[in-house]
Design an enzyme around this catalytic site. Structure first.
Site, mmCIF file in Angstrom:
data_model
loop_
_atom_site.group_PDB
_atom_site.id
_atom_site.type_symbol
_atom_site.label_atom_id
_atom_site.label_comp_id
_atom_site.label_asym_id
_atom_site.label_seq_id
_atom_site.Cartn_x
_atom_site.Cartn_y
_atom_site.Cartn_z
ATOM 1 N N ASN A 146 0.841 -1.187 0.000
ATOM 2 C CA ASN A 146 0.000 0.000 0.000
ATOM 3 C C ASN A 146 0.883 1.246 0.000
ATOM 4 O OD1 ASN A 146 0.635 -0.877 2.676
ATOM 5 N ND2 ASN A 146 -0.842 0.563 3.523
ATOM 6 N N GLU B 212 -2.974 -4.536 -3.332
ATOM 7 C CA GLU B 212 -3.456 -5.439 -4.379
ATOM 8 C C GLU B 212 -3.348 -4.792 -5.757
ATOM 9 O OE1 GLU B 212 -4.914 -4.612 -1.460
ATOM 10 O OE2 GLU B 212 -6.621 -5.933 -1.069
ATOM 11 N N CYS C 31 -10.618 -4.325 -0.919
ATOM 12 C CA CYS C 31 -11.688 -3.318 -1.000
ATOM 13 C C CYS C 31 -12.408 -3.418 -2.345
ATOM 14 C CB CYS C 31 -11.099 -1.917 -0.807
ATOM 15 S SG CYS C 31 -10.275 -1.247 -2.265
HETATM 16 ZN ZN ZN Z 1 -8.101 -2.013 -2.303
#
Ligand code: ZN
Length: 140
Positions: free
Chosen positions: A50, A63, A92
């Site tokens: 991230n 991801e 998400c």
């Molecule tokens: Zn995400």
């Protein structure tokens, strides 16, 4: 960037790579470290972490970073994804939509936590009734 060739990748191997990727997270605002590893149809592996931004809105999940690493290196079919976070968060909605673009409904997504707990789901379970390129080609 990390690209390892392997034809038979285990979840345990992906977990290790996702953990390594999480250590590289840029998350000065949330302090949350997430790592992801994807396997392409030809067995190449790409990882991502991230990457946060002071604007918050420009933050990108691990991801998507991993998938974009693969796509930017010419690998447009993702077969498997492992995402690691301390609490084993699932992907998400934005990441699920990106998976639909580059994965099949049977693509395997595993989310693992710090204690070693894991959950595996297929993409069609994670995002049922997904909007995809098929909807754009049926313009009758
Ligand atoms: Zn995400």
């Amino acid at each position: 960037m990390s690209s390892v060739k392997s034809t038979n990748v285990t979840t345990a191997q992906l977990r290790i790579l996702a953990l390594e990727a999480a250590a590289k997270a840029y998350s000065p605002y949330s302090q949350v470290k997430v790592g992801a590893a994807v396997v392409t149809e030809d067995g190449a592996i790409f990882t991502g972490c991230n990457i946060e931004n002071a604007s918050y809105g420009a933050t990108v999940c691990a991801e998507r970073v991993a998938i974009w690493q693969a796509v930017s290196q010419g690998h447009k079919k993702i077969e498997q994804l492992y995402v690691y976070s301390r609490d084993g968060w699932p992907p998400c909605g934005l990441c699920r939509q990106v998976m639909v673009e580059f994965g099949n409904p049977t693509m395997e997504i595993t989310f693992g936590n710090q204690q070693g707990g894991e959950q595996m789901m297929e993409l069609a379970e994670l995002i049922p009734q997904a909007f995809s390129s098929e909807h754009l080609t049926n313009k009758s």
